[in-house]
Design a protein around this motif. Structure first.
Motif: not given
Length: 369
Positions: A152-157, A159-164, A178-184
């Motif tokens: 369910g990771v939104c690779l293009e955006q 920030d739009r991923t439902n991380w929960s 995974i979340e940390a990768h994109f945020a970093w």
């Protein structure tokens, strides 16, 4: 950004977060061997400094260029005093190998260190130091795009991923990485800092000592085999566990920080040898002088079984660990090119596995918690 790249030189003044962790201490040893100055970030220096110094001494690594800083990635300003920030002002390279690793963490526990802590670390170091490259340790699952999409990771955006939902599906440890990768990446680019992300395969010990902490995934597997608790192979014959020796990983990390080609890039670091899980268990069992399991249990069935907590406790397994067993061929061409650029040799993986089994056999308690 470009000016920072061109002025970046090979002499590092490095700050290592996660300094007493498995990867962190081997990385510090590698950096010191190369003549770099290293600051080790420690939560409890009174206890940890002596242990790390003794460990490096046993490895015959000089600690002349090693300094210690008390701090914690979860604290405001990292809990570092103004006096110590002055000492760190010359830091030009940040290595983030800090992580909270365990199965069955809560989302809040995992995010506090692996996401918020990582971002806090980067912000504070950029604010106080002459940072030129920030290196973040992530994981090989992030290179398998189909896996991320299915989760369910939104690779293009991102920030739009439902991380929960992602945390619910994958478990908190993997989801937080995974979340940390994109945020970093997002934060490094916002701060105009060159970044490099290293995606290591599951890390085993080296071919000399085989040293590995008991909580590492392959160490847990070895311990289960040692105690004859693994009666079947939790996968099909096509599944394997991507691996990398800890010393190979740290050599790549130390060099990657000065590689202009890896500025604002990620690099998968895994051994070229693809050892099926059935063969891996045989290598380990042979080293332990126990019988290797021969029957396979499909991962889908095992995941259903592990939903019952009592059975999961009896089997000493978590469904979270099963996602790390793969059938895909990992893309290692960028790593091959990197090694060619720096004339870097890779060690013997099977020997490292055997040595890792020896280490666990000699040091592990009767059970690993």
């Amino acid at each position: 950004m470009e000016n920072k790249q061109t002025k970046f030189h090979q002499q590092q003044v490095a700050l290592v977060a996660g300094a007493t962790g498995f990867v962190g201490r081997f990385l510090i040893a590698e950096l010191l061997k190369r003549g770099h100055h290293v600051f080790a970030l420690l939560r409890n220096p009174i206890q940890q400094q002596a242990i790390l110094e003794q460990w490096l001494s046993l490895k015959q690594v000089s600690i002349q260029r090693l300094s210690f800083i008390q701090g914690d990635v979860t604290q405001p300003k990292l809990g570092i005093s103004e006096q110590d920030w002055e000492k760190l002002s010359s830091v030009n390279t940040l290595y983030n190998s800090s992580a909270l690793f365990a199965w069955n963490l809560s989302m809040q526990q995992a995010r506090a260190v692996n996401v918020d802590g990582a971002l806090n670390l980067l912000r504070c170091v950029v604010q106080h130091c002459d940072l030129q490259r920030a290196v973040h340790v992530s994981g090989y699952m992030l290179t398998i795009l189909s896996h991320l999409q299915q989760a369910g990771v939104c690779l293009e955006q991102p920030d739009r991923t439902n991380w929960s939902a992602v945390y619910q599906q994958l478990g908190a440890y993997e989801a937080s990485k995974i979340e940390a990768h994109f945020a970093w990446i997002q934060q490094a680019e916002h701060l105009a800092i060159d970044w490099t992300i290293i995606h290591p395969a599951t890390v085993c010990g080296d071919a000399v000592s085989g040293e590995i902490p008991n909580n590492q995934p392959i160490a847990q597997m070895i311990d289960l085999l040692k105690r004859r608790k693994m009666s079947a192979i939790p996968a099909t014959p096509q599944h394997y566990l991507p691996l990398v020796r800890v010393d190979d990983l740290c050599q790549v990390m130390a060099q990657a920080a000065t590689d202009i080609n890896l500025s604002n890039q990620a690099l998968l670091v895994a051994a070229e040898q693809k050892i099926p899980l059935s063969q891996l268990t045989q290598i380990i069992a042979q080293q332990l002088h126990v019988s290797a399991p021969r029957q396979h249990v499909p991962i889908g069935i095992l995941k259903l079984i592990l939903k019952w907590q009592w059975l999961a406790d009896q089997l000493e397994m978590s469904a979270e660990m099963l996602s790390f067993l793969r059938t895909e061929q990992l893309e290692l061409e960028p790593l091959k090119q990197f090694k060619q650029r720096w004339n870097m040799q890779t060690g013997d993986l099977k020997m490292a596995i055997a040595k890792t089994a020896d280490w666990i056999n000699q040091t592990a308690p009767s059970s690993i918690v």
